[in-house]
Scaffold this active site. Sequence first.
Site, PDB file in Angstrom:
ATOM      1  N   ILE A 100       0.838  -1.205   0.000  1.00 31.76           N
ATOM      2  CA  ILE A 100       0.000   0.000   0.000  1.00 31.76           C
ATOM      3  C   ILE A 100       0.872   1.254   0.000  1.00 31.76           C
ATOM      4  O   ILE A 100       0.637   2.191  -0.773  1.00 31.76           O
ATOM      5  CB  ILE A 100      -0.956   0.011   1.214  1.00 31.76           C
ATOM      6  CG1 ILE A 100      -1.886  -1.214   1.182  1.00 31.76           C
ATOM      7  CG2 ILE A 100      -1.786   1.297   1.247  1.00 31.76           C
ATOM      8  CD1 ILE A 100      -2.660  -1.449   2.466  1.00 31.76           C
ATOM      9  N   ASP A 157      10.589   1.867   7.241  1.00 29.65           N
ATOM     10  CA  ASP A 157      10.322   0.424   7.200  1.00 29.65           C
ATOM     11  C   ASP A 157      11.636  -0.315   7.358  1.00 29.65           C
ATOM     12  O   ASP A 157      12.673   0.179   6.923  1.00 29.65           O
ATOM     13  CB  ASP A 157       9.661   0.025   5.857  1.00 29.65           C
ATOM     14  CG  ASP A 157       8.837  -1.254   6.011  1.00 29.65           C
ATOM     15  OD1 ASP A 157       9.380  -2.251   6.504  1.00 29.65           O
ATOM     16  OD2 ASP A 157       7.649  -1.239   5.658  1.00 29.65           O
ATOM     17  N   ARG A 165      -5.129  -0.274  10.999  1.00 26.65           N
ATOM     18  CA  ARG A 165      -5.960  -0.874  12.036  1.00 26.65           C
ATOM     19  C   ARG A 165      -6.122   0.104  13.193  1.00 26.65           C
ATOM     20  O   ARG A 165      -5.203   0.865  13.519  1.00 26.65           O
ATOM     21  CB  ARG A 165      -5.322  -2.172  12.547  1.00 26.65           C
ATOM     22  CG  ARG A 165      -5.462  -3.354  11.592  1.00 26.65           C
ATOM     23  CD  ARG A 165      -6.911  -3.782  11.413  1.00 26.65           C
ATOM     24  NE  ARG A 165      -7.092  -4.884  10.487  1.00 26.65           N
ATOM     25  CZ  ARG A 165      -7.378  -4.745   9.194  1.00 26.65           C
ATOM     26  NH1 ARG A 165      -7.501  -3.535   8.650  1.00 26.65           N
ATOM     27  NH2 ARG A 165      -7.565  -5.806   8.435  1.00 26.65           N
ATOM     28  N   ASP A 205      -9.930   5.443   8.668  1.00 30.29           N
ATOM     29  CA  ASP A 205     -10.926   4.533   8.086  1.00 30.29           C
ATOM     30  C   ASP A 205     -11.223   3.398   9.066  1.00 30.29           C
ATOM     31  O   ASP A 205     -12.023   2.521   8.766  1.00 30.29           O
ATOM     32  CB  ASP A 205     -10.357   3.979   6.772  1.00 30.29           C
ATOM     33  CG  ASP A 205     -11.378   3.207   5.943  1.00 30.29           C
ATOM     34  OD1 ASP A 205     -12.542   3.650   5.900  1.00 30.29           O
ATOM     35  OD2 ASP A 205     -11.017   2.170   5.342  1.00 30.29           O
ATOM     36  N   GLU A 236     -15.507  -0.731  15.971  1.00 32.92           N
ATOM     37  CA  GLU A 236     -16.146  -0.849  14.651  1.00 32.92           C
ATOM     38  C   GLU A 236     -17.190  -1.973  14.682  1.00 32.92           C
ATOM     39  O   GLU A 236     -16.893  -3.078  15.125  1.00 32.92           O
ATOM     40  CB  GLU A 236     -15.066  -1.173  13.608  1.00 32.92           C
ATOM     41  CG  GLU A 236     -15.627  -1.326  12.213  1.00 32.92           C
ATOM     42  CD  GLU A 236     -14.542  -1.718  11.186  1.00 32.92           C
ATOM     43  OE1 GLU A 236     -13.376  -1.342  11.354  1.00 32.92           O
ATOM     44  OE2 GLU A 236     -14.896  -2.400  10.216  1.00 32.92           O
ATOM     45  N   HIS A 249     -14.533   2.059   7.201  1.00 31.94           N
ATOM     46  CA  HIS A 249     -13.633   0.938   6.860  1.00 31.94           C
ATOM     47  C   HIS A 249     -13.921   0.470   5.415  1.00 31.94           C
ATOM     48  O   HIS A 249     -14.261  -0.683   5.176  1.00 31.94           O
ATOM     49  CB  HIS A 249     -13.781  -0.233   7.848  1.00 31.94           C
ATOM     50  CG  HIS A 249     -12.614  -1.196   7.765  1.00 31.94           C
ATOM     51  ND1 HIS A 249     -12.316  -2.106   8.747  1.00 31.94           N
ATOM     52  CD2 HIS A 249     -11.673  -1.397   6.790  1.00 31.94           C
ATOM     53  CE1 HIS A 249     -11.263  -2.826   8.390  1.00 31.94           C
ATOM     54  NE2 HIS A 249     -10.853  -2.403   7.208  1.00 31.94           N
ATOM     55  N   GLY A 255     -11.626   1.140   2.867  1.00 32.72           N
ATOM     56  CA  GLY A 255     -10.375   1.224   2.102  1.00 32.72           C
ATOM     57  C   GLY A 255     -10.319   0.245   0.940  1.00 32.72           C
ATOM     58  O   GLY A 255      -9.910   0.589  -0.164  1.00 32.72           O
ATOM     59  N   ALA A 256     -10.725  -0.994   1.194  1.00 39.33           N
ATOM     60  CA  ALA A 256     -10.583  -2.043   0.176  1.00 39.33           C
ATOM     61  C   ALA A 256     -11.816  -2.188  -0.691  1.00 39.33           C
ATOM     62  O   ALA A 256     -11.860  -3.042  -1.583  1.00 39.33           O
ATOM     63  CB  ALA A 256     -10.310  -3.374   0.857  1.00 39.33           C
TER      64      ALA A 256
HETATM   65  C1  3PG Z   1      -7.855  -5.551   4.723  1.00 43.23           C
HETATM   66  O1  3PG Z   1      -7.230  -5.878   5.734  1.00 43.23           O
HETATM   67  O2  3PG Z   1      -7.778  -6.192   3.668  1.00 43.23           O
HETATM   68  C2  3PG Z   1      -8.657  -4.287   4.739  1.00 43.23           C
HETATM   69  O3  3PG Z   1      -8.723  -3.742   6.010  1.00 43.23           O
HETATM   70  C3  3PG Z   1     -10.028  -4.469   4.142  1.00 43.23           C
HETATM   71  O4  3PG Z   1     -10.934  -5.108   4.970  1.00 43.23           O
HETATM   72  P1  3PG Z   1     -12.382  -5.529   4.399  1.00 43.23           P
HETATM   73  O5  3PG Z   1     -12.155  -6.520   3.313  1.00 43.23           O
HETATM   74  O6  3PG Z   1     -13.082  -6.111   5.573  1.00 43.23           O
HETATM   75  O7  3PG Z   1     -13.045  -4.304   3.881  1.00 43.23           O
END
Ligand code: 3PG
Length: 314
Positions: free
Chosen positions: A150, A169, A227, A250, A255, A278, A280-281
């Site tokens: 990312i 890192d 996280r 996010d 949550e 949450h 992001g993905a």
């Molecule tokens: C992940 O760890 O891949 C992201 O936080 C996305 O989580 P999610 O698939 O529950 O949206």
Amino acid sequence: MKALIADKFPENHIQTLKDNGIEVSYQPKLGENDIPGACADADFIVVRSTVVNAAAINAGSSLKLVIRAGSGYNNIDVKAATEKGVAVCNTPGKNSIAVAELAMGLIISLDRRIPDNVKDFNAGVWNKAKYSAAEGLYGKTLGIIGVGNIGKEIAQRAKAFGMKVVGYDVFKQEGIGVEYIDDVEKLISVSDVITLHVPANPQTKGMFNDKLFGIMKKKAMLINTSRADVIDEDALIKAVKEKGIQAAVDVFKGEPEGKDGAVSSKLQNVEGVYVTHHIGASTEQAQDAVAEETIKIIVDYAKNGTILHQVNKK
Ligand code: 3PG
């Protein structure tokens, strides 16, 4: 072989699994406490953020793989899985672009205060003077803590905005436009925007605390799409109120597990803090890539007995 999919999964990819001879039980609404009763005959459990606890792992005798269709696997009881000889796998890097896109969106949202702009407009309030006070991103320094899949995508996007990118890192990637700083406190002290991309583990729990907020530049931004546990939320609120730190996250403590309903957080209605769901993905592009990799893991195992992306190797 049978797969229980206990989270949202693109339906066209479910068909691909069936075409490969896998029996699929698609139950996207299951919660943590429902999985043990639903997985007794499953060889594979597939989840996103839904919790897979020890009871689920111990519920059936045929379970081979628990697959986290995503990156962070802190929602899976890896210890219980390892003790039972069940492999836990994830799909590393497959949703990175989507998370990087959201992180950039949050940075721009904070700089231009887009959510507040829109909220005021909808409430019939016109305040061009107040919202004309943005600093802009060009020439600013972005500090990435955790330069993995990312972080690399964010670096590329931030560069396109004319930002200087520094990173912290232990593993260093060459040729990605990141200038590494080996001291995380130094990185924090020189950054105008800091974005966190570290996993949840005992080393990162509460990592961003009073001390690190104390090192941040005044009015700097903090972005967290990793996280919730990584940030001490009380310290964050204090830094926002006392130091003008701006934050967009996010992920947050408490949550909800469900996909809709009420939500409660100490970060609600704190001026200078934006919280998203949450997500992001959660783009089609990312979920297609994640689903393809999940299918690859299942089909490879079913056909050849090989295990891809196992995170609990002994
Ligand atoms: C992940 O760890 O891949 C992201 O936080 C996305 O989580 P999610 O698939 O529950 O949206």
